[in-house]
Design a protein around this motif. Structure first.
Motif, PDB file in Angstrom:
ATOM      1  N   SER A   1       0.777  -1.243   0.000  1.00 41.78           N
ATOM      2  CA  SER A   1       0.000   0.000   0.000  1.00 41.78           C
ATOM      3  C   SER A   1       0.811   1.298   0.000  1.00 41.78           C
ATOM      4  O   SER A   1       0.253   2.344  -0.355  1.00 41.78           O
ATOM      5  CB  SER A   1      -0.949   0.011   1.201  1.00 41.78           C
ATOM      6  N   PRO A   2       2.093   1.325   0.408  1.00 45.47           N
ATOM      7  CA  PRO A   2       2.784   2.618   0.543  1.00 45.47           C
ATOM      8  C   PRO A   2       2.786   3.469  -0.721  1.00 45.47           C
ATOM      9  O   PRO A   2       2.523   4.681  -0.659  1.00 45.47           O
ATOM     10  CB  PRO A   2       4.211   2.204   0.934  1.00 45.47           C
ATOM     11  N   GLN A   3       3.076   2.850  -1.859  1.00 47.64           N
ATOM     12  CA  GLN A   3       3.140   3.626  -3.105  1.00 47.64           C
ATOM     13  C   GLN A   3       1.764   4.183  -3.466  1.00 47.64           C
ATOM     14  O   GLN A   3       1.667   5.274  -4.041  1.00 47.64           O
ATOM     15  CB  GLN A   3       3.668   2.757  -4.250  1.00 47.64           C
ATOM     16  N   ALA A   4       0.716   3.456  -3.129  1.00 49.06           N
ATOM     17  CA  ALA A   4      -0.641   3.912  -3.447  1.00 49.06           C
ATOM     18  C   ALA A   4      -0.977   5.179  -2.663  1.00 49.06           C
ATOM     19  O   ALA A   4      -1.518   6.149  -3.218  1.00 49.06           O
ATOM     20  CB  ALA A   4      -1.649   2.812  -3.137  1.00 49.06           C
ATOM     21  N   PHE A   5      -0.670   5.183  -1.378  1.00 46.22           N
ATOM     22  CA  PHE A   5      -0.920   6.377  -0.570  1.00 46.22           C
ATOM     23  C   PHE A   5      -0.054   7.550  -1.043  1.00 46.22           C
ATOM     24  O   PHE A   5      -0.514   8.701  -1.066  1.00 46.22           O
ATOM     25  CB  PHE A   5      -0.653   6.090   0.905  1.00 46.22           C
TER      26      PHE A   5
ATOM     27  N   GLY B   1     -13.568 -12.303  -4.409  1.00 47.01           N
ATOM     28  CA  GLY B   1     -12.347 -11.670  -3.941  1.00 47.01           C
ATOM     29  C   GLY B   1     -11.205 -11.970  -4.883  1.00 47.01           C
ATOM     30  O   GLY B   1     -11.091 -13.076  -5.401  1.00 47.01           O
ATOM     31  N   PHE B   2     -10.360 -10.961  -5.123  1.00 42.22           N
ATOM     32  CA  PHE B   2      -9.183 -11.192  -5.955  1.00 42.22           C
ATOM     33  C   PHE B   2      -8.133 -10.132  -5.670  1.00 42.22           C
ATOM     34  O   PHE B   2      -8.425  -9.052  -5.142  1.00 42.22           O
ATOM     35  CB  PHE B   2      -9.544 -11.224  -7.450  1.00 42.22           C
ATOM     36  N   GLY B   3      -6.901 -10.474  -6.006  1.00 46.83           N
ATOM     37  CA  GLY B   3      -5.780  -9.586  -5.752  1.00 46.83           C
ATOM     38  C   GLY B   3      -5.638  -8.522  -6.825  1.00 46.83           C
ATOM     39  O   GLY B   3      -5.994  -8.729  -7.980  1.00 46.83           O
ATOM     40  N   ILE B   4      -5.097  -7.360  -6.428  1.00 46.54           N
ATOM     41  CA  ILE B   4      -4.865  -6.257  -7.352  1.00 46.54           C
ATOM     42  C   ILE B   4      -3.460  -5.710  -7.163  1.00 46.54           C
ATOM     43  O   ILE B   4      -2.811  -5.943  -6.138  1.00 46.54           O
ATOM     44  CB  ILE B   4      -5.903  -5.127  -7.162  1.00 46.54           C
ATOM     45  N   GLY B   5      -2.976  -4.946  -8.163  1.00 51.84           N
ATOM     46  CA  GLY B   5      -1.650  -4.363  -8.114  1.00 51.84           C
ATOM     47  C   GLY B   5      -1.639  -3.009  -7.425  1.00 51.84           C
ATOM     48  O   GLY B   5      -2.683  -2.440  -7.106  1.00 51.84           O
ATOM     49  N   THR B   6      -0.432  -2.473  -7.211  1.00 54.02           N
ATOM     50  CA  THR B   6      -0.276  -1.229  -6.463  1.00 54.02           C
ATOM     51  C   THR B   6      -0.998  -0.054  -7.121  1.00 54.02           C
ATOM     52  O   THR B   6      -1.665   0.737  -6.448  1.00 54.02           O
ATOM     53  CB  THR B   6       1.213  -0.891  -6.300  1.00 54.02           C
ATOM     54  N   SER B   7      -0.897   0.074  -8.431  1.00 52.43           N
ATOM     55  CA  SER B   7      -1.591   1.177  -9.102  1.00 52.43           C
ATOM     56  C   SER B   7      -3.098   1.031  -8.962  1.00 52.43           C
ATOM     57  O   SER B   7      -3.837   2.021  -8.856  1.00 52.43           O
ATOM     58  CB  SER B   7      -1.198   1.237 -10.580  1.00 52.43           C
ATOM     59  N   GLU B   8      -3.572  -0.209  -8.936  1.00 53.21           N
ATOM     60  CA  GLU B   8      -5.000  -0.451  -8.755  1.00 53.21           C
ATOM     61  C   GLU B   8      -5.432  -0.147  -7.321  1.00 53.21           C
ATOM     62  O   GLU B   8      -6.546   0.339  -7.086  1.00 53.21           O
ATOM     63  CB  GLU B   8      -5.330  -1.892  -9.126  1.00 53.21           C
ATOM     64  N   VAL B   9      -4.549  -0.409  -6.354  1.00 61.24           N
ATOM     65  CA  VAL B   9      -4.829  -0.048  -4.964  1.00 61.24           C
ATOM     66  C   VAL B   9      -5.091   1.454  -4.873  1.00 61.24           C
ATOM     67  O   VAL B   9      -6.047   1.908  -4.225  1.00 61.24           O
ATOM     68  CB  VAL B   9      -3.665  -0.454  -4.040  1.00 61.24           C
TER      69      VAL B   9
END
Length: 471
Positions: free
Chosen positions: A37-41, A142-150
């Protein structure tokens, strides 16, 4: 028109259709960890954006946290500590609920979300972690997402989503005694391959699925991603209703009747079309163990390491030979009897209370082999407390297991929960890639009961034989 369960969930959350293959999908819940999550914030801050719906976010420190059994945990690794600090700062700034390092209810994200009633049938749940497929056990997508998607979800509570194809895997009959959901999913992956469900949302159905507990269904859906699945689903039933209502305190009164009615409709319609279907017989499932470096490189405990000529093509043969070079095994050798030096029981796949009960049942009155270092890392603070209250922790420690604090731990070789080069580990985790549990370390995936048997004997063991001899 007849619809699959997957289609119903996507349709009910589609804000708008973008084109023939993509939709803008609304998320009911978004889960974050300190790792992704850090890059998303940072991206939000750079653009001057706020979190759109803070109350539909949840965060947890789980990947980088040490699991030593101390009362107050301190993250010693400087970069990891910074990740945890930044997550706490970001959550406080945006009003997001956080299960922090020393929260009594801290744990692995895919364990704590269901156990606290956050996951309900019909939801769409996103997380920057591939094993978000776990929530399909409760009829949630439920499914996983990438940092840009976060970042996009934080800013809009939506996701640009490419719709998957539908696959159904039906398991007829009942699982034999001594086998578990972990054995079942390893059996399935070994049959369809590590890319067998790539591009598909998989719906599990059949008598064997109906008979599984909710926690066992979580294990099944958790590892569906190891076959490439973009999602995994099981239609809600009476077990699902009981599990959720027991944990979701906000569902009360007439809401219970509404939920019961709505959730009953969450199933594939008769005649719904699946692009691909598989059918297996549960009676064919035995305790499974991986021999290679991919979850599909697995065989029944009474089978041998495959021969090169069994490979379906040249690519598969090359992968087989490379896996054997890494693991140090030989084609044709028996799986049973391979010595292990470590046993790890934990992860979002198998660290729930039912898993720990299964381990305690095997090791009760026995001792961990002197050649083995064995540890149990509960999936959450709540699981840890319940195991202590039920006396399971005492049984495990008396047998010689290390009783740890919750976290992802050795699943991905965090902190000092790491295999040394050449060490062989019986593990209840979901991946056995090269170096996954430590550079040069060798991982054999198996069920909690099988891992417990390996801890007691010092080698990969058919737990069915061990149970027979237990006095």
């Amino acid at each position: 028109m007849a619809h699959t369960l997957y289609q119903k969930l996507v349709d009910s959350h589609t804000v708008t259709r973008l084109d023939a293959q993509n939709v803008l999908l609304y998320a009911d819940l978004h889960i974050m960890n300190e790792y992704t999550s850090p890059q998303a914030f940072a991206g939000l801050k750079a653009q001057g954006r706020e979190v759109a719906v803070p109350t539909q976010q949840m965060a947890v420190v789980d990947h980088i946290i040490p699991t030593h059994p101390v009362q107050f945990r301190v993250i010693q690794d400087v970069p990891s500590a910074l990740q945890a600090t930044n997550l706490a700062k970001n959550c406080a700034e945006h009003g997001i609920a956080l299960f922090d390092t020393n929260d009594a209810l801290q744990g692995i994200e895919h364990v704590i979300a269901p156990e606290h009633g956050m996951i309900r049938p019909g939801m769409v749940v996103l997380c920057g972690d591939s094993h978000t497929t776990t929530y399909g056990a409760l009829g949630a997508l439920g499914f996983g997402i990438g940092t840009s998607e976060v970042e996009h979800v934080l800013a809009t509570q939506t996701l640009v989503y490419r719709v998957a194809q539908d696959m159904r895997i039906r398991i007829d009959g009942s699982l034999p005694s001594g086998t578990t959901a972990k054995d079942l999913i390893m059996y399935i992956i070994s049959r369809i391959g590590a890319q067998g469900a790539r591009g598909y949302a998989v719906e599990f159905a059949g008598m064997a699925i109906d008979e599984l507990s909710i926690e066992a269904r979580m294990t099944l859906c958790n590892m569906a991603v190891e076959a490439g699945a973009r999602g995994a689903l099981i239609a809600p039933d009476a077990k699902t209703l009981h599990y959720v209502l027991e944990r979701a305190a906000d569902i009360e009164g007439e809401m219970i009747d509404r939920c019961t009615t709505d959730w009953a409709a969450l199933r594939s319609d008769p005649g719904a079309r699946f692009e691909r279907e598989y059918r297996f017989d549960a009676a064919a499932v035995a305790p499974f163990v991986t021999w290679g470096t991919s979850p599909d490189q697995a065989v029944a405990i009474d089978d041998a390491v495959p021969l090169p000529e069994s490979a379906v093509d040249a690519t598969a043969r090359t992968a087989l030979e490379q896996a054997l070079r890494y693991t140090g095994l030989k084609s044709g050798m028996a799986m049973e009897g391979i010595a292990v030096q470590r046993v790890f029981i934990g992860s979002c796949t198998n660290a729930r209370i039912e898993d720990l009960r299964a381990v305690a049942e095997v090791v009760r009155g026995r001792k961990v082999a002197s050649s083995v270092r064995a540890m149990v890392v509960p999936g959450s603070g709540a699981v840890r407390l319940q195991a202590e209250q039920e006396g399971l922790a005492a049984i495990l420690m008396e047998s010689g297991f290390e009783w740890r604090r919750p976290g992802c731990s050795m699943c991905l070789a965090m902190n000092d929960d790491v295999l040394a080069p050449g060490e062989r580990c019986a593990s209840t985790t979901n991946r056995n890639f090269e170096g996954r549990q430590g550079r040069g370390g060798i991982t054999h995936l198996m069920s909690p009961a099988m891992a417990a048997a390996a801890a007691i004997t010092g080698y990969i063991t058919d737990v069915r034989k061990l149970e027979t001899s237990h006095v």
